[in-house]
Design a protein around this motif. Structure first.
Motif, PDB file in Angstrom:
ATOM      1  N   ASP A 110       0.834  -1.210   0.000  1.00 30.85           N
ATOM      2  CA  ASP A 110       0.000   0.000   0.000  1.00 30.85           C
ATOM      3  C   ASP A 110       0.865   1.256   0.000  1.00 30.85           C
ATOM      4  O   ASP A 110       1.007   1.940   1.001  1.00 30.85           O
ATOM      5  CB  ASP A 110      -0.970  -0.007   1.184  1.00 30.85           C
ATOM      6  N   GLY A 111       1.409   1.581  -1.166  1.00 29.11           N
ATOM      7  CA  GLY A 111       2.227   2.775  -1.293  1.00 29.11           C
ATOM      8  C   GLY A 111       1.471   3.966  -1.838  1.00 29.11           C
ATOM      9  O   GLY A 111       2.045   5.032  -2.051  1.00 29.11           O
ATOM     10  N   GLY A 112       0.174   3.806  -2.086  1.00 31.59           N
ATOM     11  CA  GLY A 112      -0.629   4.900  -2.616  1.00 31.59           C
ATOM     12  C   GLY A 112      -0.911   5.965  -1.571  1.00 31.59           C
ATOM     13  O   GLY A 112      -0.917   5.697  -0.368  1.00 31.59           O
ATOM     14  N   ALA A 113      -1.175   7.177  -2.043  1.00 34.99           N
ATOM     15  CA  ALA A 113      -1.404   8.298  -1.132  1.00 34.99           C
ATOM     16  C   ALA A 113      -2.823   8.321  -0.601  1.00 34.99           C
ATOM     17  O   ALA A 113      -3.088   8.916   0.439  1.00 34.99           O
ATOM     18  CB  ALA A 113      -1.097   9.614  -1.837  1.00 34.99           C
ATOM     19  N   ASP A 114      -3.752   7.684  -1.311  1.00 34.07           N
ATOM     20  CA  ASP A 114      -5.156   7.732  -0.913  1.00 34.07           C
ATOM     21  C   ASP A 114      -5.667   6.338  -0.584  1.00 34.07           C
ATOM     22  O   ASP A 114      -5.456   5.392  -1.345  1.00 34.07           O
ATOM     23  CB  ASP A 114      -6.010   8.329  -2.036  1.00 34.07           C
ATOM     24  N   VAL A 115      -6.320   6.225   0.538  1.00 36.29           N
ATOM     25  CA  VAL A 115      -6.930   4.962   0.919  1.00 36.29           C
ATOM     26  C   VAL A 115      -8.364   5.235   1.362  1.00 36.29           C
ATOM     27  O   VAL A 115      -8.686   6.319   1.833  1.00 36.29           O
ATOM     28  CB  VAL A 115      -6.152   4.258   2.057  1.00 36.29           C
ATOM     29  N   GLY A 116      -9.214   4.253   1.167  1.00 39.87           N
ATOM     30  CA  GLY A 116     -10.603   4.371   1.587  1.00 39.87           C
ATOM     31  C   GLY A 116     -11.061   3.105   2.265  1.00 39.87           C
ATOM     32  O   GLY A 116     -10.440   2.044   2.130  1.00 39.87           O
ATOM     33  N   LYS A 117     -12.119   3.196   2.962  1.00 39.71           N
ATOM     34  CA  LYS A 117     -12.640   2.088   3.756  1.00 39.71           C
ATOM     35  C   LYS A 117     -13.244   1.006   2.879  1.00 39.71           C
ATOM     36  O   LYS A 117     -14.025   1.269   1.976  1.00 39.71           O
ATOM     37  CB  LYS A 117     -13.693   2.637   4.728  1.00 39.71           C
ATOM     38  N   LEU A 118     -12.879  -0.229   3.155  1.00 34.69           N
ATOM     39  CA  LEU A 118     -13.389  -1.392   2.465  1.00 34.69           C
ATOM     40  C   LEU A 118     -14.646  -1.875   3.181  1.00 34.69           C
ATOM     41  O   LEU A 118     -14.576  -2.413   4.279  1.00 34.69           O
ATOM     42  CB  LEU A 118     -12.322  -2.488   2.447  1.00 34.69           C
ATOM     43  N   ARG A 119     -15.798  -1.687   2.574  1.00 39.68           N
ATOM     44  CA  ARG A 119     -17.069  -2.026   3.223  1.00 39.68           C
ATOM     45  C   ARG A 119     -17.489  -3.466   2.917  1.00 39.68           C
ATOM     46  O   ARG A 119     -17.208  -4.006   1.861  1.00 39.68           O
ATOM     47  CB  ARG A 119     -18.182  -1.099   2.743  1.00 39.68           C
ATOM     48  N   GLY A 120     -18.188  -4.039   3.870  1.00 38.00           N
ATOM     49  CA  GLY A 120     -18.873  -5.299   3.626  1.00 38.00           C
ATOM     50  C   GLY A 120     -17.994  -6.528   3.592  1.00 38.00           C
ATOM     51  O   GLY A 120     -18.471  -7.622   3.298  1.00 38.00           O
ATOM     52  N   ILE A 121     -16.708  -6.382   3.859  1.00 40.25           N
ATOM     53  CA  ILE A 121     -15.785  -7.509   3.851  1.00 40.25           C
ATOM     54  C   ILE A 121     -15.140  -7.608   5.226  1.00 40.25           C
ATOM     55  O   ILE A 121     -14.374  -6.740   5.620  1.00 40.25           O
ATOM     56  CB  ILE A 121     -14.691  -7.341   2.774  1.00 40.25           C
ATOM     57  N   SER A 122     -15.438  -8.669   5.949  1.00 40.06           N
ATOM     58  CA  SER A 122     -14.893  -8.796   7.307  1.00 40.06           C
ATOM     59  C   SER A 122     -13.534  -9.481   7.335  1.00 40.06           C
ATOM     60  O   SER A 122     -12.770  -9.305   8.285  1.00 40.06           O
ATOM     61  CB  SER A 122     -15.879  -9.570   8.194  1.00 40.06           C
ATOM     62  N   THR A 123     -13.225 -10.269   6.297  1.00 39.87           N
ATOM     63  CA  THR A 123     -11.970 -11.009   6.278  1.00 39.87           C
ATOM     64  C   THR A 123     -11.206 -10.692   4.998  1.00 39.87           C
ATOM     65  O   THR A 123     -11.762 -10.746   3.897  1.00 39.87           O
ATOM     66  CB  THR A 123     -12.220 -12.526   6.367  1.00 39.87           C
ATOM     67  N   ALA A 154     -13.145   3.023  14.758  1.00 42.50           N
ATOM     68  CA  ALA A 154     -12.480   2.917  16.055  1.00 42.50           C
ATOM     69  C   ALA A 154     -13.068   1.760  16.845  1.00 42.50           C
ATOM     70  O   ALA A 154     -14.156   1.263  16.541  1.00 42.50           O
ATOM     71  CB  ALA A 154     -12.660   4.220  16.843  1.00 42.50           C
ATOM     72  N   ASN A 155     -12.317   1.316  17.854  1.00 40.31           N
ATOM     73  CA  ASN A 155     -12.773   0.246  18.759  1.00 40.31           C
ATOM     74  C   ASN A 155     -13.227  -0.992  17.985  1.00 40.31           C
ATOM     75  O   ASN A 155     -14.339  -1.494  18.152  1.00 40.31           O
ATOM     76  CB  ASN A 155     -13.910   0.743  19.657  1.00 40.31           C
ATOM     77  N   VAL A 156     -12.340  -1.513  17.151  1.00 43.91           N
ATOM     78  CA  VAL A 156     -12.672  -2.651  16.284  1.00 43.91           C
ATOM     79  C   VAL A 156     -12.007  -3.924  16.812  1.00 43.91           C
ATOM     80  O   VAL A 156     -10.771  -4.011  16.853  1.00 43.91           O
ATOM     81  CB  VAL A 156     -12.208  -2.395  14.834  1.00 43.91           C
ATOM     82  N   SER A 191     -19.679  -5.175  12.961  1.00 43.51           N
ATOM     83  CA  SER A 191     -20.461  -4.886  11.773  1.00 43.51           C
ATOM     84  C   SER A 191     -20.178  -3.486  11.243  1.00 43.51           C
ATOM     85  O   SER A 191     -20.058  -2.528  12.013  1.00 43.51           O
ATOM     86  CB  SER A 191     -21.959  -5.025  12.084  1.00 43.51           C
ATOM     87  N   GLY A 192     -20.067  -3.378   9.916  1.00 42.49           N
ATOM     88  CA  GLY A 192     -19.949  -2.087   9.267  1.00 42.49           C
ATOM     89  C   GLY A 192     -18.555  -1.504   9.198  1.00 42.49           C
ATOM     90  O   GLY A 192     -18.373  -0.442   8.612  1.00 42.49           O
ATOM     91  N   VAL A 193     -17.563  -2.164   9.792  1.00 40.39           N
ATOM     92  CA  VAL A 193     -16.203  -1.628   9.770  1.00 40.39           C
ATOM     93  C   VAL A 193     -15.467  -2.175   8.557  1.00 40.39           C
ATOM     94  O   VAL A 193     -15.948  -3.076   7.867  1.00 40.39           O
ATOM     95  CB  VAL A 193     -15.445  -1.970  11.070  1.00 40.39           C
ATOM     96  N   GLY A 194     -14.290  -1.632   8.280  1.00 35.85           N
ATOM     97  CA  GLY A 194     -13.531  -2.131   7.147  1.00 35.85           C
ATOM     98  C   GLY A 194     -12.103  -1.650   7.153  1.00 35.85           C
ATOM     99  O   GLY A 194     -11.797  -0.523   7.547  1.00 35.85           O
TER     100      GLY A 194
END
Length: 591
Positions: free
Chosen positions: A337-350, A376-378, A438-441
């Motif tokens: 992960d050398g990219g400057a932008d990251v976003g949350k991965l939804r719906g995938i727990s593993t 937070a608190n995951v 639930s809902g984290v990523g």
């Protein structure tokens, strides 16, 4: 290393991905930069955590005033630095976080520490491939021939660069005084001359978790903050501070309609700082003591140290805490992960990343890193599988380590394994992360582009994986489906050179010696303390350890009527750590 013949990715996908990954793809990524600061989505809607003082190591309570005197600060910490005419406040804030943390928390430095802001600014916009080749193709590029010193930035960009271990280095190696003439820097300044590594990033909601911000300042020395700054008399005031009798500078912006344009460091506070001390009276008492970067004179002045009202309406949600360790903490940073932008991965727990041990004859994986910039608190469980037999299945190897816990704040977390995992050179291992909320990523790279900047990401096969619908899916397939606009998952592994290795087991044989027993034998491996025996139901299946012995033969009781497969590897112990060699080939005992 990534296959460099495959495509590079660019541009932002504006529609939701089929895996509902990367929210933030639809968020505003870059706000209009003014005055040297670029707003980041990570500084908005920061999740709230339950207030607790348990993280305080040196105090039982958060005091009403802390480091509120210039005399205290100058004894312990470096003087103020001047960003000059360039839009580099974000780099000065980030380096300030590093210097204060290495003094207060890491305790490997003193007030003489002076790290390079120029080096960070340069490599944030001029990425180079990491020594292991994991970040090939990931970059943040300036458009329209603009200058990296006038582009502006933020603590999000800075953290992404620093988490790759591109810095930090000493000021005398890349001095800021050379900014006017520094258009290029050699790659060696990125990775070969670093003195500290960023390991944890905490993003805390300063409006709703002020106590937690104070706890972390007491631990790490300072917090980074974005806000709107107008250095004129519009919002700047002065007052006599009762605690010291000194004349101090005050700042309060009464409007929330202005965009953040500056980054500073919070170094102290006073809950009772009078509201009457500000140019425009805020709603209540209390102020943060901030360190600015508009002067090289350490004094009570808006350009140096000033008081910022708790009620300032331009303050962003996020207070940033950077937690550094010395550069000798780990030898290798396995990452994609050398990219400057990251976003949350939804719906995938593993999800998982697969890495190949490249550098030493034998390496010890000691820690992993996971990034959850919007949660937070995951609760999590992390498993490390070694000696993979199927590069399309991260769990096809041997379960070598398992650790569970719960994250604190949003951000990036380095998590130590309970025991070091031995991985011989050339073998593949996987870090599998399961989130139990639930809902984290986890964070995932994505490509973005606007008129000023283009962030590119790259994802090759057999690197990052998502688990859904009962099977593993290669992220490279997903990325290809959407024009290469999605990159790797933000999971890293940190390893050390074991300093020693042991050979592979050879000449393995297996025979049925009775109706319910199998005898296996193998040749002696030089230096071996013992041998581990593994069994599977298929040649390329998941092998599980069934025994360990100091002999070169072993009798196994079995009632199985099906074919059974065996592998053996030698091990030795160094300083209490088990060093394992490569496995023997598999041998089958048929029914």
């Amino acid at each position: 290393m990534k296959n460099k013949t495959r495509r590079l990715a660019a541009f932002l996908l504006s529609a939701a991905v089929v895996i509902t990954a990367v929210p933030g793809m639809q968020e505003r990524v870059y706000a209009q930069k003014t005055g040297g600061y670029t707003e980041s989505p990570k500084s908005e809607n920061v999740p709230v955590v339950q207030e607790t003082k348990s993280r305080l190591k040196k105090a039982e309570a958060v005091p009403s005033a802390y480091m509120n005197k210039l005399s205290e600060l100058t004894i312990r910490y470096p003087g103020v630095r001047d960003q000059g005419k360039y839009d580099t406040c974000w780099a000065f804030s980030a380096i300030g976080l590093a210097e204060f943390d290495l003094i207060a928390d890491n305790q490997t430095a003193d007030k003489s520490i002076d790290l390079s802001e120029l080096q960070l600014a340069y490599f944030t916009y001029n990425n180079v491939e990491d020594p292991l080749g994991g970040t090939f193709g990931d970059s943040l590029n300036i458009m329209n021939h603009k200058n990296y010193l006038t582009m502006g930035g933020n603590l999000d960009f800075a953290s992404r660069t620093l988490l790759q271990w591109e810095g930090v280095t000493d000021e005398n190696r890349v001095p800021y005084a050379l900014a006017p003439t520094t258009t290029t820097l050699a790659k060696s300044y990125a990775f070969d001359q670093d003195v500290a590594h960023l390991q944890n990033v905490y993003i805390i909601n300063i409006h709703k978790n002020a106590t937690q911000v104070k706890c972390e300042i007491m631990q790490h020395g300072s917090a980074g903050l974005g806000l709107y700054m107008d250095g004129t008399a519009n919002y700047v005031g002065s007052a006599v501070y009762a605690e010291t009798g000194e004349n101090v500078a005050t700042y309060y912006c009464p409007t929330s309609s202005v965009a953040s344009n500056h980054a500073v460091n919070i170094v102290g506070w006073d809950d009772n700082f009078p509201a009457s001390s500000f140019k425009n009276k805020p709603a209540g008492d209390g102020a943060w003591l901030c360190r600015n970067s508009w002067s090289d004179k350490t004094e009570n002045n808006i350009n140096s140290y000033f008081w910022l009202s708790y009620y300032d309406k331009s303050i962003e949600d996020a207070a940033w805490i950077f937690d550094f360790e010395s550069a000798d903490n780990y030898d290798y940073n396995y990452q994609y992960d050398g990219g400057a932008d990251v976003g949350k991965l939804r719906g995938i727990s593993t999800s998982a990343n697969i890495f190949r041990a490249k550098k030493a004859d034998n390496e010890l994986v000691k820690a992993v890193s996971i990034s959850l910039s919007k949660d937070a608190n995951v609760p999590y469980t992390i498993r490390v599988y070694t000696n993979l037999t199927n590069l399309h299945n991260p769990k096809s190897g041997i379960l070598a380590a398992k650790v569970s816990g719960t994250t604190t704040y949003a951000g990036t977390h380095t998590i130590r394994l309970n025991k070091a995992v031995s991985v011989p050179q050339g073998t593949y291992y996987a870090v599998v992360v399961e989130l139990q909320k639930s809902g984290v990523g986890l964070d995932m790279e994505y490509a973005v582009s606007d008129s000023s900047l283009t962030s590119r990401v790259y994802c090759d096969y057999n690197q990052s994986f998502l688990y859904r619908g009962g099977s593993w899916e290669d992220v490279a397939d997903v990325s290809t489906s959407y024009g290469g606009r999605i990159g790797n998952i933000c999971i890293k592994a940190y390893a050390d050179n074991a300093g020693t290795s042991i050979g592979a087991v050879e000449n393995i044989k297996a025979v049925r010696c009775a109706k319910n027993a199998v005898r296996i034998s193998w040749g002696k491996t030089a230096g071996a303390k013992g041998y581990e025996i593994y069994q599977a139901s298929s040649k390329n299946g998941t092998y599980k350890k069934i025994a360990a012995t100091t002999s070169t033969k072993y009798k196994i009781k079995t009632t199985s009527k099906k074919s059974v497969y065996y592998k053996v590897r030698a091990y030795k112990t160094t300083q209490g750590i088990r060093i394992c060699g490569n496995f023997s080939g598999s041998v089958a005992v048929k029914r």
